[in-house]
Design an enzyme around this catalytic site. Sequence first.
Site, PDB file in Angstrom:
ATOM      1  N   HIS A  95       0.587  -1.197  -0.156  1.00  0.00           N
ATOM      2  CA  HIS A  95      -0.115  -0.176   0.219  1.00  0.00           C
ATOM      3  C   HIS A  95       1.041   1.875   0.220  1.00  0.00           C
ATOM      4  O   HIS A  95       1.537   1.366   0.515  1.00  0.00           O
ATOM      5  CB  HIS A  95      -0.726   0.225   1.761  1.00  0.00           C
ATOM      6  N   GLU A 167      -4.315   2.255  -6.966  1.00  0.00           N
ATOM      7  CA  GLU A 167      -4.120   3.676  -6.699  1.00  0.00           C
ATOM      8  C   GLU A 167      -3.817   4.226  -6.506  1.00  0.00           C
ATOM      9  O   GLU A 167      -2.536   4.350  -6.173  1.00  0.00           O
ATOM     10  CB  GLU A 167      -4.399   3.441  -4.962  1.00  0.00           C
TER      11      GLU A 167
HETATM   12  P1  PGA Z   1      -9.725   6.400   0.635  1.00  0.00           P
HETATM   13  O1  PGA Z   1      -9.039   4.937   0.052  1.00  0.00           O
HETATM   14  O2  PGA Z   1     -10.785   5.114   0.129  1.00  0.00           O
HETATM   15  O3  PGA Z   1     -10.147   6.584   1.555  1.00  0.00           O
HETATM   16  O4  PGA Z   1      -9.025   7.186  -0.468  1.00  0.00           O
HETATM   17  C1  PGA Z   1      -8.077   4.252   0.062  1.00  0.00           C
HETATM   18  C2  PGA Z   1      -7.005   3.279  -0.066  1.00  0.00           C
HETATM   19  O5  PGA Z   1      -6.271   3.857   0.403  1.00  0.00           O
HETATM   20  O6  PGA Z   1      -6.860   2.030  -0.335  1.00  0.00           O
END
Ligand code: PGA
Length: 252
Positions: A95, A167
């Site tokens: 992540h 992401e």
């Molecule tokens: P968020 O986070 O939905 O608050 O943008 C997503 C993540 O970090 O997996």
Amino acid sequence: MKPKLFLANWKMSLKPSEAAVLAKELVAAVKPPADQEVCLFPSFSALATVSQIINKSPLKLGAQDVFWQEHGAYTGEESVLTLKELGCDSVLIGHSERRKYCGETDEMVNKKVLACLEAGLRPVICVGETFEQRKNGQKDFIVMQQLEQALLGVSLTKYDRVVVAYEPVWVIGSGQAVAPEEAWYTLQVLKHFLLNSYAAETIQNQVSFLYGGSVNPENVAGFFGHEVLDGVLAGGVSLVAEQFSQLLKEVS
Ligand code: PGA
């Protein structure tokens, strides 16, 4: 058919007692139909409690990280064996917050992915570009490189399951998701990239492609408008049972 995935990353937002309350609310509120899969990712300290609470429900459990060794002198770490004993199905790996704050490298990500697959856990490999990298036109290169490094030496047997979560780092927690078309484009880039290493059938059946970054009940249905997207990874919105169950309903 792969199920639609809804992953709830609770990050470091809840104490174990608060995680227990949220897990109970979600068990009551979330009844995923057969084609949806919901997996909760509490922090390590809440895994045992949440595991017990969701035990008889269709909700699955995941961890936010893992170490690549099975046991030994690794202060502060948790192994795949521990995660399995606690009932985990999946593990978030790489992540962007771990890459940024904990110095997680592509090499560490790769070791964790290998350890998970060896143990029968499903790695959720997170990739994404920073705003700077995007501005410099490096987005596709960065995400392909992260995925390539994460999967070094991974041959994917027929039992292995992998999730690739795109992401964009600059969008996480911002309240402003990217347009669905952009998420689809990037997921297609990643899917095609995997064809260099794996059979199309393997990718189709065993690899799920997710988008994450400010997903909410208002924008979630738009993301499911293309077959390349198999699900979403939600952060903030997954901390409120009502909102998270609404998110699922929007896609049913
Ligand atoms: P968020 O986070 O939905 O608050 O943008 C997503 C993540 O970090 O997996």
